[in-house]
Design an enzyme around this catalytic site. Structure first.
Site, PDB file in Angstrom:
ATOM      1  N   GLY A  58       0.822  -1.202   0.000  1.00  0.00           N
ATOM      2  CA  GLY A  58       0.000   0.000   0.000  1.00  0.00           C
ATOM      3  C   GLY A  58       0.856   1.251   0.000  1.00  0.00           C
ATOM      4  O   GLY A  58       2.046   1.190   0.334  1.00  0.00           O
TER       5      GLY A  58
ATOM      6  N   CYS B  62       5.214  -6.344   1.600  1.00  0.00           N
ATOM      7  CA  CYS B  62       5.593  -4.925   1.657  1.00  0.00           C
ATOM      8  C   CYS B  62       4.891  -4.239   2.835  1.00  0.00           C
ATOM      9  O   CYS B  62       5.177  -4.544   3.981  1.00  0.00           O
ATOM     10  CB  CYS B  62       5.301  -4.250   0.308  1.00  0.00           C
ATOM     11  SG  CYS B  62       6.149  -2.661   0.104  1.00  0.00           S
ATOM     12  N   TYR B  63       3.936  -3.329   2.588  1.00  0.00           N
ATOM     13  CA  TYR B  63       3.207  -2.699   3.688  1.00  0.00           C
ATOM     14  C   TYR B  63       2.556  -3.759   4.568  1.00  0.00           C
ATOM     15  O   TYR B  63       2.469  -3.596   5.792  1.00  0.00           O
ATOM     16  CB  TYR B  63       2.150  -1.745   3.128  1.00  0.00           C
ATOM     17  CG  TYR B  63       1.324  -1.038   4.186  1.00  0.00           C
ATOM     18  CD1 TYR B  63       1.744   0.157   4.741  1.00  0.00           C
ATOM     19  CD2 TYR B  63       0.110  -1.581   4.615  1.00  0.00           C
ATOM     20  CE1 TYR B  63       0.989   0.797   5.722  1.00  0.00           C
ATOM     21  CE2 TYR B  63      -0.655  -0.950   5.587  1.00  0.00           C
ATOM     22  CZ  TYR B  63      -0.212   0.233   6.135  1.00  0.00           C
ATOM     23  OH  TYR B  63      -0.960   0.870   7.098  1.00  0.00           O
TER      24      TYR B  63
ATOM     25  N   HIS C 263       8.046  -7.765  -3.600  1.00  0.00           N
ATOM     26  CA  HIS C 263       6.783  -8.120  -4.260  1.00  0.00           C
ATOM     27  C   HIS C 263       6.931  -9.408  -5.076  1.00  0.00           C
ATOM     28  O   HIS C 263       7.333  -9.371  -6.241  1.00  0.00           O
ATOM     29  CB  HIS C 263       6.327  -6.973  -5.171  1.00  0.00           C
ATOM     30  CG  HIS C 263       5.851  -5.771  -4.422  1.00  0.00           C
ATOM     31  ND1 HIS C 263       4.554  -5.635  -4.001  1.00  0.00           N
ATOM     32  CD2 HIS C 263       6.512  -4.666  -3.996  1.00  0.00           C
ATOM     33  CE1 HIS C 263       4.419  -4.491  -3.352  1.00  0.00           C
ATOM     34  NE2 HIS C 263       5.600  -3.883  -3.331  1.00  0.00           N
TER      35      HIS C 263
ATOM     36  N   GLU D 253       4.622 -11.138  -6.322  1.00  0.00           N
ATOM     37  CA  GLU D 253       3.537 -11.263  -7.307  1.00  0.00           C
ATOM     38  C   GLU D 253       3.907 -10.721  -8.680  1.00  0.00           C
ATOM     39  O   GLU D 253       3.193 -10.968  -9.659  1.00  0.00           O
ATOM     40  CB  GLU D 253       2.271 -10.561  -6.797  1.00  0.00           C
ATOM     41  CG  GLU D 253       2.333  -9.040  -6.742  1.00  0.00           C
ATOM     42  CD  GLU D 253       2.934  -8.491  -5.455  1.00  0.00           C
ATOM     43  OE1 GLU D 253       2.684  -7.311  -5.148  1.00  0.00           O
ATOM     44  OE2 GLU D 253       3.656  -9.237  -4.764  1.00  0.00           O
TER      45      GLU D 253
ATOM     46  N   ASP E 203     -12.625  -7.972 -24.300  1.00  0.00           N
ATOM     47  CA  ASP E 203     -13.427  -7.973 -23.080  1.00  0.00           C
ATOM     48  C   ASP E 203     -14.928  -8.004 -23.371  1.00  0.00           C
ATOM     49  O   ASP E 203     -15.653  -8.833 -22.829  1.00  0.00           O
ATOM     50  CB  ASP E 203     -13.086  -6.754 -22.221  1.00  0.00           C
ATOM     51  CG  ASP E 203     -11.611  -6.681 -21.867  1.00  0.00           C
ATOM     52  OD1 ASP E 203     -10.947  -7.738 -21.907  1.00  0.00           O
ATOM     53  OD2 ASP E 203     -11.119  -5.585 -21.575  1.00  0.00           O
TER      54      ASP E 203
ATOM     55  N   LYS F 277      -6.581  -9.726 -18.094  1.00  0.00           N
ATOM     56  CA  LYS F 277      -6.702  -9.879 -19.544  1.00  0.00           C
ATOM     57  C   LYS F 277      -6.384 -11.301 -20.005  1.00  0.00           C
ATOM     58  O   LYS F 277      -7.093 -11.855 -20.840  1.00  0.00           O
ATOM     59  CB  LYS F 277      -5.780  -8.880 -20.242  1.00  0.00           C
ATOM     60  CG  LYS F 277      -5.839  -8.916 -21.758  1.00  0.00           C
ATOM     61  CD  LYS F 277      -7.159  -8.373 -22.299  1.00  0.00           C
ATOM     62  CE  LYS F 277      -7.220  -6.872 -22.143  1.00  0.00           C
ATOM     63  NZ  LYS F 277      -8.423  -6.307 -22.804  1.00  0.00           N
TER      64      LYS F 277
END
Length: 507
Positions: free
Chosen positions: A54, A81-82, A168, A170, A226, A365
């Site tokens: 964050g 992280c945060y 991170h 991810e 989409d 996506k």
């Protein structure tokens, strides 16, 4: 399907990327606000909890917190992280300013005796993005990672199954991030790994049927991936109840409006095309600010739908192909707004529809494309180039005019045509008409005309990207064609900025 992982949001722009990474490892995930109560967590009965990063600092009094009882539920927790700083802070550790921050990819020393880093090299590249750091660990925690500028880059309390990483995992920038998340999900949380995309289809079909009943639904069909996948999913859920309206706002790529009409008017759908180019350009007269453009286009987009719906009789439901990146970049909750999307930030407060239906809003996506394949959409649609809802209006920097749009259409068509012959294409590529003019020479005369920028990126998730290192001979050909075939262009430049710090689009 068994096993839920909760992703608790503290405002990090990667929260959906975390959830998507968990789902890509065949584990079901849901995102909830970071202030969720421990009682609600117990009711949901997750096998694991991930605390996101964050933009806030725990040194400030209004920083978002979580229910401290979450850490004593016996459920494994991974703070990122945060999220790691928050966990350490709430359990008695100390978080303080680290002086200079750490941003970008750095080398970390990781303890591969930890369950989190099993099978991971002892030295590994990780993505850091922080200014504060943990300076004192809570009781029961040990240090399991460090970098040159961050002594506590990872930590754990194995007794309570609490883990933290300052970096991170991810993102693709962390070399073994996927393996770290997999270790947490399977070795720490005991995930069964039985979540499949087909389950998402079945869940959405059931939700759509329950919500819609026997009513009709109106869908914004742009012809992009989409909205096309959204149309296919709705058609499967409520056959015969879907009307698709294609609003041609005049900001489509070259010949694209006609291509969309040809593709969908014969597809068994109730297809209506509205040519509203002059109307949209009129709304943008004198407008140069990107957010204002997006919001004006979004509001006008809905107005057109309301008018068309009025002609068709009462249709209570409006469907949109909104996906996760649209929502995260449009802000909300703890998020910092990066940009508004026409189908998120631009919606007027009062819609003349009973409710919005957004069955793809939980997907990235790549997941949408995979869903399209499962719904047996043609490959030409599933693999189509991403295109923003406001279209070329946000690729014309500054005020949008018909003349500028025509210049950009031609330049964009040339760039896409030249790249079409590549064996391995970038994930997204397009041209931008900048608001910069440059001196040039054509024939024997001096010119002072606009500059075209071309952009090509590679990405796995569209939350981050790297610029594509296109061959110089290809770029030379692109530049030569654009400046030769379009009289109103003086020069061409290539955008080599990754995301972050840039976004994929210029506006």
């Amino acid at each position: 399907m068994s096993g839920l992982v909760l992703v608790l949001d503290f405002g990090g722009q990667y929260k959906e990327l975390i959830a998507r990474s968990v789902r890509s490892l065949s584990v079901y995930s849901e995102i909830r606000n970071g202030n969720i109560s421990a009682d609600e967590v117990k009711r949901l009965s997750p096998i694991g909890i991930i605390l996101t990063g964050g933009p806030n600092s725990l040194r400030l009094p209004d920083s978002p917190m979580c229910d401290p009882a979450i850490f004593s539920l016996g459920i494994p927790v991974l703070g990122i992280c945060y999220g790691m700083q928050l966990m350490c802070h709430m359990l008695g550790g100390t978080v303080q300013s680290g002086g200079r921050g750490e941003y970008g990819t750095v080398c970390a020393a990781l303890d591969n005796g930890s369950a989190l880093f099993g099978g991971i090299p002892a030295e590994s590249a990780v993505l850091m993005s922080h200014s504060d750091r943990v300076s004192k660990l809570p009781d029961g925690f040990i240090n399991t990672g460090s970098t040159a500028d961050c002594p506590v880059a990872a930590c754990e309390n194995t007794r309570d199954r609490l883990y933290g990483v300052q970096f991170h995992p991810e993102t693709g920038h962390t070399a073994h991030g996927r393996a770290i998340l997999k270790n947490f999900l399977y070795d720490v949380c005991g995930a069964a790994g039985d979540y499949k995309l087909s389950g998402y289809i079945n869940t959405q079909i059931e939700r759509i049927r329950q919500k819609v009943g026997g009513n009709e639904v109106l869908l914004a069909l742009s012809g992009g991936v989409d909205s096309s996948v959204c149309a296919a999913l709705l058609s499967k859920a409520i056959p015969g109840q879907l009307t698709c309206i294609f609003v041609d706002h005049g900001f489509m790529r070259q010949n694209e409006g006609d291509e969309i009409e040809n593709a969908f008017s014969r597809g068994g759908l109730r297809f209506i095309r509205v040519n509203a180019g002059e109307r949209f350009i009129g709304k943008l007269k004198g407008v140069t600010e990107p957010e204002q453009k997006r919001k004006l286009i979004g509001a006008e987009f809905i107005r057109v739908f309301e008018e068309e719906a009025g002609k068709l009789g009462e249709i209570p439901f409006l469907a949109q192909g909104t996906i996760y990146p649209d929502i995260v970049e449009s802000g909300g909750g703890h998020n910092a707004t990066i940009k508004s999307h026409h189908n998120v930030g631009g919606l007027p407060e009062v819609l003349k529809f009973a409710e919005l239906i957004e069955p793809l809003s939980g997907l990235f996506k790549d997941e949408v494309r995979a869903l399209g394949k499962k719904l047996k959409l043609p490959a030409a649609i599933v693999n189509r180039q991403p295109f923003p809802g406001p279209g070329l209006a946000i690729r014309v920097i500054g005020e949008v005019t018909a003349d500028k749009l025509e210049v950009l259409r031609k330049a964009d068509a040339i760039f896409r045509e030249e790249l079409s012959g590549m064996r391995r294409k970038p994930d997204q590529y397009f041209a931008v008409l900048t608001d910069t003019r440059a001196v040039g020479v054509k024939g024997d005369g001096r010119t002072y005309d606009p500059v075209i920028a071309v952009r090509a990126v590679t990405t796995d998730d569209f939350m981050t990207c790297e610029y594509a290192p296109l061959p110089h001979d290809l770029l030379k050909r692109v530049s030569s064609r654009i400046t030769s075939e379009i009289a109103a262009v003086s020069r061409v430049v290539y955008d080599i900025t990754s995301k972050p710090p840039a976004t994929v689009e210029w506006e």
